[in-house]
Design a protein around this motif. Sequence first.
Motif, mmCIF file in Angstrom:
data_model
loop_
_atom_site.group_PDB
_atom_site.id
_atom_site.type_symbol
_atom_site.label_atom_id
_atom_site.label_comp_id
_atom_site.label_asym_id
_atom_site.label_seq_id
_atom_site.Cartn_x
_atom_site.Cartn_y
_atom_site.Cartn_z
ATOM 1 N N UNK A 168 55.052 -11.910 110.208
ATOM 2 C CA UNK A 168 55.340 -11.060 109.051
ATOM 3 C C UNK A 168 56.599 -11.536 108.330
ATOM 4 N N UNK A 169 57.614 -11.914 109.094
ATOM 5 C CA UNK A 169 58.842 -12.446 108.487
ATOM 6 C C UNK A 169 58.518 -13.706 107.688
ATOM 7 N N UNK A 170 57.743 -14.617 108.291
ATOM 8 C CA UNK A 170 57.398 -15.869 107.617
ATOM 9 C C UNK A 170 56.555 -15.611 106.369
ATOM 10 N N UNK A 171 55.688 -14.601 106.426
ATOM 11 C CA UNK A 171 54.868 -14.270 105.258
ATOM 12 C C UNK A 171 55.735 -13.816 104.090
ATOM 13 N N UNK A 172 56.799 -13.085 104.384
ATOM 14 C CA UNK A 172 57.724 -12.680 103.321
ATOM 15 C C UNK A 172 58.398 -13.895 102.706
ATOM 16 N N UNK B 286 52.605 -21.456 107.777
ATOM 17 C CA UNK B 286 51.798 -21.120 108.955
ATOM 18 C C UNK B 286 51.525 -19.621 109.049
ATOM 19 N N UNK B 287 52.243 -18.810 108.278
ATOM 20 C CA UNK B 287 52.056 -17.355 108.351
ATOM 21 C C UNK B 287 50.685 -16.920 107.865
ATOM 22 N N UNK B 288 49.953 -17.785 107.149
ATOM 23 C CA UNK B 288 48.637 -17.366 106.651
ATOM 24 C C UNK B 288 47.594 -17.340 107.754
ATOM 25 N N UNK B 289 47.886 -17.967 108.894
ATOM 26 C CA UNK B 289 46.915 -17.957 109.988
ATOM 27 C C UNK B 289 46.879 -16.588 110.656
ATOM 28 N N UNK B 290 45.697 -16.228 111.100
ATOM 29 C CA UNK B 290 45.513 -14.977 111.845
ATOM 30 C C UNK B 290 44.846 -15.319 113.162
ATOM 31 N N UNK B 291 45.423 -14.845 114.259
ATOM 32 C CA UNK B 291 44.801 -15.069 115.558
ATOM 33 C C UNK B 291 44.962 -16.454 116.125
ATOM 34 N N UNK B 292 45.900 -17.251 115.611
ATOM 35 C CA UNK B 292 46.180 -18.559 116.174
ATOM 36 C C UNK B 292 45.546 -19.685 115.378
ATOM 37 N N UNK B 293 45.896 -20.917 115.760
ATOM 38 C CA UNK B 293 45.408 -22.083 115.022
ATOM 39 C C UNK B 293 45.579 -23.323 115.877
ATOM 40 N N UNK B 294 44.852 -24.360 115.511
ATOM 41 C CA UNK B 294 44.988 -25.650 116.166
ATOM 42 C C UNK B 294 45.924 -26.533 115.346
ATOM 43 N N UNK C 16 57.106 -16.838 102.551
ATOM 44 C CA UNK C 16 56.097 -17.553 101.770
ATOM 45 C C UNK C 16 55.969 -16.937 100.378
ATOM 46 N N UNK C 17 55.988 -15.620 100.309
ATOM 47 C CA UNK C 17 55.931 -14.947 99.011
ATOM 48 C C UNK C 17 57.147 -15.308 98.165
ATOM 49 N N UNK C 18 58.320 -15.329 98.787
ATOM 50 C CA UNK C 18 59.538 -15.655 98.055
ATOM 51 C C UNK C 18 59.502 -17.078 97.513
ATOM 52 N N UNK C 19 58.820 -17.970 98.217
ATOM 53 C CA UNK C 19 58.746 -19.362 97.781
ATOM 54 C C UNK C 19 57.713 -19.558 96.670
ATOM 55 N N UNK C 20 56.900 -18.538 96.389
ATOM 56 C CA UNK C 20 55.899 -18.647 95.346
ATOM 57 C C UNK C 20 54.735 -19.550 95.704
ATOM 58 N N UNK C 21 54.466 -19.732 96.985
ATOM 59 C CA UNK C 21 53.427 -20.669 97.429
ATOM 60 C C UNK C 21 52.204 -19.978 98.013
ATOM 61 N N UNK C 22 52.176 -18.662 98.019
ATOM 62 C CA UNK C 22 51.161 -17.968 98.802
ATOM 63 C C UNK C 22 49.747 -18.314 98.330
ATOM 64 N N UNK C 23 49.494 -18.313 97.011
ATOM 65 C CA UNK C 23 48.138 -18.564 96.527
ATOM 66 C C UNK C 23 47.662 -19.956 96.950
ATOM 67 N N UNK C 24 48.507 -20.952 96.745
ATOM 68 C CA UNK C 24 48.106 -22.332 97.053
ATOM 69 C C UNK C 24 47.847 -22.511 98.547
ATOM 70 N N UNK C 25 48.706 -21.934 99.386
ATOM 71 C CA UNK C 25 48.552 -22.111 100.836
ATOM 72 C C UNK C 25 47.319 -21.357 101.326
ATOM 73 N N UNK C 26 47.111 -20.150 100.817
ATOM 74 C CA UNK C 26 45.922 -19.401 101.227
ATOM 75 C C UNK C 26 44.641 -20.085 100.745
#
Length: 990
Positions: free
Chosen positions: A590-594, A522-530, A596-606
């Motif tokens: 920001x904590x969650x984004x870190x 969920x850290x990839x969202x900016x400004x909220x989400x549904x 996500x990077x550690x999990x190696x999933x950032x590209x796929x989720x983004x």
Amino acid sequence: MELRLLGQLELMDRDHRPVPLPAGRVRIVLAVLALHAGHTVSAERLAEAAWGDALPTTARAQVQALVSTLRRALAKGGATPQPVETHAAGYRLATGALHCDLRQFTEHVERGREAAAARRPGETVRQLRSALALCRGPAFDGLPSAFLEAEAVRWEETRVGVLEECLEIELRLAPRPDLIAELRALITAHPLRESAHQLLMLGLHRAGRSAEALTAFDTARQTLVAELGVDPGPALTALRQRILTNDPALPSVDAVRVALFGRDADLAAAAALVTERRLVTLVGPPGVGKTQLALAVAAHAARHGLPDGVWTVELDAVTSASLVPAAVAAALGISAGPDRPLVDTLTAALADRKALVILDNCEHVLDACGQLAHLLATRCPGLRVLATSREPLAVAGEVVRLVEPLTVPAGNTLQDVRDAASGQMFLDRTAAQPPGLELTPHTAPHIARICRAVEGLPLALELVVAQLRLMSVAELADRIHRQLDVLARRRSTPDRHRSLEAAIDWSHRLLSEAEQRVLARLSVFAGGFTAAAAQAVVTDTADASEESVTAPAASTQAQLRDLVERSLIVSAPSGAGGVTRFRLLEPVREFAAQRLQERGEEWAVRARHAAHFRTLAEQVHQDGTGRMAGRTSELKRQVRQELSNVRAALDWSLGSGDLAVGIDLVGTMSWLWVGLPREGGDWVNRVLTRLQDAPPATHPRALLAAGLIAHSTEVAESAALLVRAASLAEETGDAGTQLEALAQLSVARLLQGRAAEAVHIGESVLAAVLEFGTEFQAAQARNAAGLARCGVGDLSRAAEHLASAAEVFVRTGARDELAMTRWAQAEVAYYAGEPAEAVRLSAAALRDTATGDDLFATVCRHAQHGRDLYTAGAVPRGTAHLHRALRHCLDEGLWMPAVDALTTAARIEADSARPERAVALLSAVSSLRASTGREPTPVELPHVRALARQLLDRPDPERYTAAQKHGGAMSAEQAVQFALAHTATVPNLS
């Protein structure tokens, strides 16, 4: 130069670079001279300090050699004049030659005590904390000298005394948990100091934790007996007795107001709940200040109807659910019998008491806390339980009160900072931090930016303030975007509060693996989400085979609800459309984004994030064809609401992500970029530089978007881009984009003065759409064809096209398209000599345009409505609309609509008998037409020529020529500023 002795010896030059010093006795000599700065120290004393009892026979000569070596080192470091002087009786370090931390420490302490005598506690704390901050470790650390070791003991005693002095004042101001923790650390280092034990007892009592204060006395007595074989002294013993008897002369929690900001409503509501209900839980995100609010509620409860007192049970150190009853019993001073369960003993002991028990930090032992709280609340009718947790206890009878972050400054002014609770707290905390921070017009924007960046979290603000010892408020504001780095760890507080990251991690560790995965994604969202957006982004094919929360939509809803209850996600009330939105507070994101990077999933989720918002944008594009007619306004509203997410998706896609998705998203959203021309231009330029790297199918839409944006600045460039878009769309088989590009090319040709070509293109597009397209697309094509017909003066045919288009748009509820039609109909009415009808239609166009974010269209329609009102005789209102259009042109660099607005301004000047100004403006318009390519259409030319003839006979030739030159030399910005400065205005246009 600066000499530091409160820790390992350091010598720094004027640029704060270390000065090399020889190891060994030279350093000892420098330290001894600094200790006696301004006084002569004999060679014998220096030798004794340097060699101790093993004095060499040539001690005086060797001291002289050490001093010579020291002088050379000081000279290399830039010391001028030489600070070490030779006298008959020995050597002296000149006063003020070196800035020594020993002297600075003493000066700060003296100023602090002067402030205390003047009853200025805030200044006292600032000065004493400044002195203590100089202590980097034991004084003279690493210098092997018996003389200096004795001095170090004296300085440590001084330091501890100053710390106790400071803590006593701070506890009197507010018994904050971090001060209690600092006292406990002091006692750990100096367990035999009765004065420290006494301060701890006072602090706990003042914080409403009298039972803990008595326990602290027992701990002190055990330590003193074990180490020294003596009982506590009379002062400590007397304090214990005063706490036992609740001596009214002893300042307690009633006399100490915990410093809270913006919590009046929370405090009043929570205090009322504690009075009325037996179990109340304060919930909120990490660092929001639940404990501080609970202590304030305790202070209120102690004054109103709870004669048996208040106990606070700190559960953060409890490592097992089975230990919760024991922790409560220890805090309340209750011992279990040998043959009776501890829970029964607790309920029996508290059965008749009218008291408040605070269970602080329950989230990691939630079930055990819930069970115990429920038992206490049901078996002990006079007892009240107040829990703090990041999620509810979820037991019968519980009342939950959400603690939200502090309000943040709405703007950057001094008043904005003063009005916001977070601004008030920031200023309060900086008042006790050296060197202090004043609220000024210069510092206010930085403070406001910091408060907004940490989203009003009190813990984050506390940690930010600590950084002001290391950097200015401006530097801190510049670095605050990396919050978890800026909010560095601090000592003397529980692990979970030492940094904001640790506070969030405390909650994160309590989540299941599936919950941690969802939060990271969920850290990839900016400004909220549904919830729907969350479902699309957190789900991947690898999860589908698992019993994962990310599988069906219902599970995603449940997972979001659980994360909201754990205060890691906040939900906002349903806005327009009735859809609840969620968001992560920025530090949590920001904590969650870190993670996500550690999990190696950032590209796929983004990638899923970008794809989701491309799909949403695609729906708007499909609606533009009429396939979902009637939903246009709603879909566009959704996209505008998700603009922060769209920007994040574009930034990733056009950077290191999926280029094709980014290019497609820019092209699909051309309707939005026209309304935000500067931002749209930036995205389009990024696309155009990488177009050759993307699939050919993405090119036509991107070029169409670029062409539409260029409408507002340079019409020849716009036309060239639209020709390319149409040609490539034909090659790739994208008939819809081809027809749209040709329709827009018709408009561009009209703006270039090539009206006959515009009519030919517009009518050709309309014929093709009538044969192959939808009714909705045909209505859009009629708009372009009608506008072209108006341009050549074929007003009756233009009116027919536009009336047919309006009927479709009214029936389908397509407000944006209808606004465009009304604008074109107003043009027809104006050139047909029907000013009242033109005013009515241009007002309708402006009204519907104002509901969206199309800045370009809004500016054009303000200019049009201003012209129509002026023509109809409503001069003040017309001028006001005209000025609004001109201000937007100046602010946003929209020079195409500035041509029409400046032409109307010239007409107003001519009619007001100011011909020189009118000539200057018309000359500026002529220059602006040349730079933008915006030429008059055939229907405009008679009006432009009539105005020119009207002016030709007014001024004398010399003044006419001078005005012409003056206007022709103006830049677009200068021309607009000239019109704004000289044309009469009407303020406060509604």
